[in-house]
Write a protein that holds these residues in place. Sequence first.
Motif, PDB file in Angstrom:
ATOM      1  N   GLU A  44       3.773  19.692   5.806  1.00 20.51           N
ATOM      2  CA  GLU A  44       4.542  20.918   5.608  1.00 20.51           C
ATOM      3  C   GLU A  44       5.825  20.902   6.445  1.00 20.51           C
ATOM      4  OE1 GLU A  44       1.770  24.195   6.249  1.00 20.51           O
ATOM      5  OE2 GLU A  44       1.304  24.165   4.106  1.00 20.51           O
ATOM      6  N   SER A  45       6.516  19.762   6.361  1.00 21.09           N
ATOM      7  CA  SER A  45       7.753  19.589   7.123  1.00 21.09           C
ATOM      8  C   SER A  45       8.556  18.457   6.516  1.00 21.09           C
ATOM      9  CB  SER A  45       7.442  19.258   8.585  1.00 21.09           C
ATOM     10  OG  SER A  45       7.005  17.904   8.707  1.00 21.09           O
ATOM     11  N   PHE A  46       9.760  18.248   7.052  1.00 25.09           N
ATOM     12  CA  PHE A  46      10.541  17.069   6.723  1.00 25.09           C
ATOM     13  C   PHE A  46      10.383  16.008   7.808  1.00 25.09           C
ATOM     14  CE2 PHE A  46      13.034  20.088   3.990  1.00 25.09           C
ATOM     15  CZ  PHE A  46      12.732  19.465   2.777  1.00 25.09           C
ATOM     16  N   LEU A  47       9.237  16.038   8.484  1.00 24.52           N
ATOM     17  CA  LEU A  47       8.828  14.989   9.430  1.00 24.52           C
ATOM     18  C   LEU A  47       9.773  14.879  10.627  1.00 24.52           C
ATOM     19  CD1 LEU A  47       8.068  12.326   6.665  1.00 24.52           C
ATOM     20  CD2 LEU A  47       6.401  13.820   7.772  1.00 24.52           C
ATOM     21  N   GLN A  48      10.472  15.977  10.942  1.00 28.16           N
ATOM     22  CA  GLN A  48      11.440  15.939  12.045  1.00 28.16           C
ATOM     23  C   GLN A  48      10.775  15.603  13.377  1.00 28.16           C
ATOM     24  OE1 GLN A  48      10.981  18.510   9.870  1.00 28.16           O
ATOM     25  NE2 GLN A  48      12.878  19.670   9.524  1.00 28.16           N
ATOM     26  N   ASP A  49       9.502  15.965  13.524  1.00 22.94           N
ATOM     27  CA  ASP A  49       8.808  15.764  14.799  1.00 22.94           C
ATOM     28  C   ASP A  49       7.919  14.524  14.798  1.00 22.94           C
ATOM     29  OD1 ASP A  49       7.100  16.799  12.925  1.00 22.94           O
ATOM     30  OD2 ASP A  49       6.194  18.312  14.233  1.00 22.94           O
ATOM     31  N   GLN A  50       8.116  13.627  13.815  1.00 22.08           N
ATOM     32  CA  GLN A  50       7.272  12.433  13.701  1.00 22.08           C
ATOM     33  C   GLN A  50       8.121  11.170  13.575  1.00 22.08           C
ATOM     34  OE1 GLN A  50       3.472  12.859  11.509  1.00 22.08           O
ATOM     35  NE2 GLN A  50       4.330  14.742  10.672  1.00 22.08           N
ATOM     36  N   LYS A  51       9.210  11.142  14.309  1.00 25.40           N
ATOM     37  CA  LYS A  51      10.182  10.050  14.164  1.00 25.40           C
ATOM     38  C   LYS A  51       9.574   8.683  14.460  1.00 25.40           C
ATOM     39  CE  LYS A  51      14.917   8.734  15.369  1.00 25.40           C
ATOM     40  NZ  LYS A  51      14.620   7.303  15.445  1.00 25.40           N
ATOM     41  N   GLU A  52       8.745   8.582  15.492  1.00 27.58           N
ATOM     42  CA  GLU A  52       8.180   7.284  15.850  1.00 27.58           C
ATOM     43  C   GLU A  52       7.340   6.712  14.708  1.00 27.58           C
ATOM     44  OE1 GLU A  52       5.204   5.204  19.166  1.00 27.58           O
ATOM     45  OE2 GLU A  52       5.913   7.263  19.466  1.00 27.58           O
ATOM     46  N   SER A  53       6.471   7.541  14.150  1.00 27.59           N
ATOM     47  CA  SER A  53       5.626   7.079  13.040  1.00 27.59           C
ATOM     48  C   SER A  53       6.468   6.776  11.807  1.00 27.59           C
ATOM     49  CB  SER A  53       4.575   8.134  12.703  1.00 27.59           C
ATOM     50  OG  SER A  53       3.674   8.309  13.767  1.00 27.59           O
ATOM     51  N   LEU A  54       7.459   7.603  11.550  1.00 25.30           N
ATOM     52  CA  LEU A  54       8.315   7.415  10.380  1.00 25.30           C
ATOM     53  C   LEU A  54       9.134   6.141  10.505  1.00 25.30           C
ATOM     54  CD1 LEU A  54       9.171   8.648   7.698  1.00 25.30           C
ATOM     55  CD2 LEU A  54      10.867  10.000   8.939  1.00 25.30           C
ATOM     56  N   ASP A  55       9.693   5.900  11.688  1.00 28.05           N
ATOM     57  CA  ASP A  55      10.481   4.680  11.900  1.00 28.05           C
ATOM     58  C   ASP A  55       9.619   3.433  11.722  1.00 28.05           C
ATOM     59  OD1 ASP A  55      12.749   6.140  12.381  1.00 28.05           O
ATOM     60  OD2 ASP A  55      12.713   5.891  14.565  1.00 28.05           O
ATOM     61  N   LEU A  56       8.384   3.496  12.187  1.00 33.20           N
ATOM     62  CA  LEU A  56       7.471   2.361  12.014  1.00 33.20           C
ATOM     63  C   LEU A  56       7.208   2.123  10.531  1.00 33.20           C
ATOM     64  CD1 LEU A  56       5.587   0.184  13.114  1.00 33.20           C
ATOM     65  CD2 LEU A  56       3.834   1.966  13.414  1.00 33.20           C
ATOM     66  N   ALA A  57       6.958   3.193   9.790  1.00 36.55           N
ATOM     67  CA  ALA A  57       6.713   3.063   8.352  1.00 36.55           C
ATOM     68  C   ALA A  57       7.932   2.483   7.636  1.00 36.55           C
ATOM     69  CB  ALA A  57       6.335   4.413   7.764  1.00 36.55           C
ATOM     70  N   ALA A  74       1.068   9.974  10.941  1.00 36.43           N
ATOM     71  CA  ALA A  74       0.420   9.591  12.200  1.00 36.43           C
ATOM     72  C   ALA A  74      -0.788   8.686  11.963  1.00 36.43           C
ATOM     73  CB  ALA A  74       0.008  10.837  12.978  1.00 36.43           C
ATOM     74  N   TYR A  75      -1.592   9.001  10.948  1.00 37.28           N
ATOM     75  CA  TYR A  75      -2.781   8.189  10.677  1.00 37.28           C
ATOM     76  C   TYR A  75      -2.381   6.817  10.132  1.00 37.28           C
ATOM     77  CZ  TYR A  75      -7.655   7.300   9.323  1.00 37.28           C
ATOM     78  OH  TYR A  75      -8.930   6.781   9.208  1.00 37.28           O
ATOM     79  N   THR A  76      -1.372   6.783   9.271  1.00 36.76           N
ATOM     80  CA  THR A  76      -0.892   5.503   8.738  1.00 36.76           C
ATOM     81  C   THR A  76      -0.366   4.619   9.861  1.00 36.76           C
ATOM     82  OG1 THR A  76      -0.288   6.601   6.669  1.00 36.76           O
ATOM     83  CG2 THR A  76       0.661   4.427   7.067  1.00 36.76           C
ATOM     84  N   ALA A  77       0.279   5.226  10.840  1.00 36.45           N
ATOM     85  CA  ALA A  77       0.827   4.458  11.965  1.00 36.45           C
ATOM     86  C   ALA A  77      -0.255   3.683  12.695  1.00 36.45           C
ATOM     87  CB  ALA A  77       1.554   5.386  12.930  1.00 36.45           C
ATOM     88  N   GLN A  78      -1.463   4.231  12.757  1.00 39.02           N
ATOM     89  CA  GLN A  78      -2.558   3.523  13.429  1.00 39.02           C
ATOM     90  C   GLN A  78      -2.882   2.213  12.713  1.00 39.02           C
ATOM     91  OE1 GLN A  78      -6.011   6.011  14.464  1.00 39.02           O
ATOM     92  NE2 GLN A  78      -4.737   7.832  14.130  1.00 39.02           N
ATOM     93  N   HIS A 114       0.844  -1.190   0.000  1.00 38.94           N
ATOM     94  CA  HIS A 114       0.000   0.000   0.000  1.00 38.94           C
ATOM     95  C   HIS A 114       0.880   1.242   0.000  1.00 38.94           C
ATOM     96  CE1 HIS A 114      -3.692  -2.330   0.883  1.00 38.94           C
ATOM     97  NE2 HIS A 114      -2.825  -3.127   1.511  1.00 38.94           N
ATOM     98  N   GLU A 115       0.697   2.090  -0.994  1.00 39.11           N
ATOM     99  CA  GLU A 115       1.549   3.269  -1.141  1.00 39.11           C
ATOM    100  C   GLU A 115       1.129   4.377  -0.187  1.00 39.11           C
ATOM    101  OE1 GLU A 115       2.833   6.565  -4.546  1.00 39.11           O
ATOM    102  OE2 GLU A 115       1.688   4.784  -5.134  1.00 39.11           O
ATOM    103  N   THR A 116       2.121   5.015   0.443  1.00 36.11           N
ATOM    104  CA  THR A 116       1.833   6.207   1.237  1.00 36.11           C
ATOM    105  C   THR A 116       1.535   7.344   0.257  1.00 36.11           C
ATOM    106  OG1 THR A 116       4.197   6.790   1.366  1.00 36.11           O
ATOM    107  CG2 THR A 116       3.293   5.431   3.124  1.00 36.11           C
ATOM    108  N   HIS A 117       0.311   7.868   0.334  1.00 31.84           N
ATOM    109  CA  HIS A 117      -0.145   8.762  -0.735  1.00 31.84           C
ATOM    110  C   HIS A 117      -1.210   9.713  -0.219  1.00 31.84           C
ATOM    111  CE1 HIS A 117      -1.356  10.091  -4.735  1.00 31.84           C
ATOM    112  NE2 HIS A 117      -0.391   9.358  -5.267  1.00 31.84           N
TER     113      HIS A 117
END
Length: 272
Positions: free
Chosen positions: A163-176, A137-141, A125-128
Amino acid sequence: MEIKFFIPRWGNRHLSWADFAVKAKGAGYAGVEANLPMLQEEQTEMFDELKKNGLTWIGQHFETAASNFEDYFPEYETRLNALAAAKPILINTQTGKDYFTFEENSKLIELAAEISAATGVTILHETHRGKFSFCAAYTAQFLKKYPDLRITADFSHWCCVSESFLQDQKESLDLAISRSDHFHARVGFPGGPQVNNPAAPEWKEALDFHCEWWDAIVKRHVGLKTPVLTVTCEFGPYPYMPQFPFSKDDVSDLWEANLFMKDFLEERYRGW
């Protein structure tokens, strides 16, 4: 581990399948990522030209467009089954809607898993934007709900949405990243899903952020001893590619943007 690079049919539809396949082969791509054509005649042409040029195929699903879940579900099922029957090396699907309920999008994810199990074809499933996976954050759920859910990482969309480079979403990004089995090499930025030219020095910060994420995906698969990791260089045409006003000429050459990504990443990952 071998990394194989793919080129999208998207943005290259002005070329016949014969010309596109020859051009892709000549540029060093291992295959193409494309949807299944509606007409049998074009399907035959596509598969003949891919085979003739020794190219493999990643099936792409994006066409299901019904605005309500009751119509979307059977259309999605039909399209995934048709793709699976054509035996791509994997299916990359843009799934659901950002406005469907969590339960509705969950039913689509479960349906895709059933089709994958029944056919033996991997479905990612593509992140889109606009889909169930429109933001980190929603995908992480969904990733937490479904331990077997695997994705195509196209984090350019998440840069645009957040509107960022996801610097403040490390947990969700690492999971993805831990669930990514294929990725799209397109560079987004806080104002959009595609920089105008990935080779331009003014976009180095954006490229560096994406390389950090892609490196993590590659390192994970090296550690897992994955035989082959697939990457699609997926810079796309207008409106992804900006155009000059009045003339409507593209700011950059689309084919060259994707070729830069392939050559850049081939060199980056040489020997990994």
